[in-house]
Design a protein around this motif. Structure first.
Motif, PDB file in Angstrom:
ATOM      1  N   HIS A 121       0.642  -1.020  -0.073  1.00 42.48           N
ATOM      2  CA  HIS A 121       0.010   0.038  -0.120  1.00 42.48           C
ATOM      3  C   HIS A 121       0.935   1.232  -0.129  1.00 42.48           C
ATOM      4  CE1 HIS A 121      -3.215   2.928   1.087  1.00 42.48           C
ATOM      5  NE2 HIS A 121      -2.364   3.257   1.981  1.00 42.48           N
ATOM      6  N   ASN A 122       1.655   1.221   0.948  1.00 42.53           N
ATOM      7  CA  ASN A 122       2.656   2.582   1.149  1.00 42.53           C
ATOM      8  C   ASN A 122       3.511   2.716  -0.043  1.00 42.53           C
ATOM      9  OD1 ASN A 122       1.841   3.113   3.590  1.00 42.53           O
ATOM     10  ND2 ASN A 122       3.455   2.020   4.519  1.00 42.53           N
ATOM     11  N   ALA A 123       3.914   1.646  -0.801  1.00 40.05           N
ATOM     12  CA  ALA A 123       4.714   1.660  -2.152  1.00 40.05           C
ATOM     13  C   ALA A 123       3.933   2.533  -3.213  1.00 40.05           C
ATOM     14  CB  ALA A 123       5.139   0.390  -2.631  1.00 40.05           C
ATOM     15  N   LEU A 124       2.706   1.849  -3.373  1.00 39.36           N
ATOM     16  CA  LEU A 124       1.639   2.712  -4.359  1.00 39.36           C
ATOM     17  C   LEU A 124       1.299   3.829  -4.100  1.00 39.36           C
ATOM     18  CD1 LEU A 124       0.122  -0.564  -6.095  1.00 39.36           C
ATOM     19  CD2 LEU A 124       2.570   0.413  -6.402  1.00 39.36           C
ATOM     20  N   ILE A 125       0.812   3.858  -2.921  1.00 44.19           N
ATOM     21  CA  ILE A 125       0.269   5.258  -2.434  1.00 44.19           C
ATOM     22  C   ILE A 125       1.331   6.293  -2.384  1.00 44.19           C
ATOM     23  CG2 ILE A 125       0.386   5.396  -0.232  1.00 44.19           C
ATOM     24  CD1 ILE A 125      -2.778   5.926  -2.039  1.00 44.19           C
TER      25      ILE A 125
END
Length: 215
Positions: A121-125
């Motif tokens: 999640h953090n990588a894409l957001i």
């Protein structure tokens, strides 16, 4: 003139979104009332919890990885959750932009099978470039996700992941949300972008409402 802050506080003084055991009547009819139960919205067992799993207040965010407003709010939300220490955070993928957004949401959910949901999640957001398959895979890999395994886990669990996305979509639309990001904070519905101060105020009001309900 109503400021964004005063508008938020006005919304938070309305009756709670949640009833004692289930959500209040949805903004639009839902095909399955169970999808809107307190447990389904706040404690979906198929979505890993960020923040404090034993927190006293839950924030649910409905977001899309191509939504610029979701990207803007993400760092402040994470910082507030970290600083508070008593907030459960449930990140629900709602890929309303379609296309690569759906692919991204599915891969993030597939990453949970390797214990990397939040990292994915953090990588894409946090990705600043326009998402393509290559950029998405590169961001996930740099975020510590085994992309090849995520792809295999997606193939294996495709129906289960599709069911999660369907539940998320049903909930968001039933609450009357018209775009991302959108939040449930405690028992309040909060649509749109809010900043750290607003998150803190919303959490404070949600705790006050919860304490009042216990009396």
């Amino acid at each position: 003139m109503i400021t964004r802050r005063s508008a938020l506080l006005t919304a938070l003084t309305l009756p709670p979104v949640l009833a004692t055991r289930a959500f209040a009547a949805p903004a639009v009819s839902a095909p399955d009332d169970n999808v809107l139960s307190t447990e389904a919205v706040l404690r979906d067992p198929d979505i890993p919890v960020a923040g404090n799993p034993d927190g006293d207040i839950t924030i649910v965010e409905y977001s899309d990885y191509r939504c610029p407003y979701c990207k803007k709010v993400a760092p402040e939300l994470m910082q507030v959750v970290q600083d508070d220490g008593k907030v459960r955070l449930v990140l629900k993928d709602w890929p309303i932009f379609g296309g690569i957004s759906v692919d991204a949401a599915k891969l993030v959910l597939a990453a949970k099978y390797q214990g990397k949901f939040l990292e994915a999640h953090n990588a894409l957001i946090g990705a600043s470039a326009k998402l393509t398959e290559g950029i998405m895979n590169d961001a996930l890999s740099k975020g510590g996700v085994d992309v090849a395994r995520a792809g295999k886990d997606l193939d294996t669990n495709r129906d289960a992941i599709a069911a999660i996305l369907k539940r998320n979509d049903t909930q968001a639309r039933a609450f009357g949300f018209q775009g991302t990001p959108a939040f449930i904070i405690g028992r309040f519905r909060v649509p749109g972008v809010i900043d750290a101060a607003m998150f803190k105020q919303a959490i404070k009001d949600a705790r006050a409402a919860a304490a009042q309900q216990k009396k």
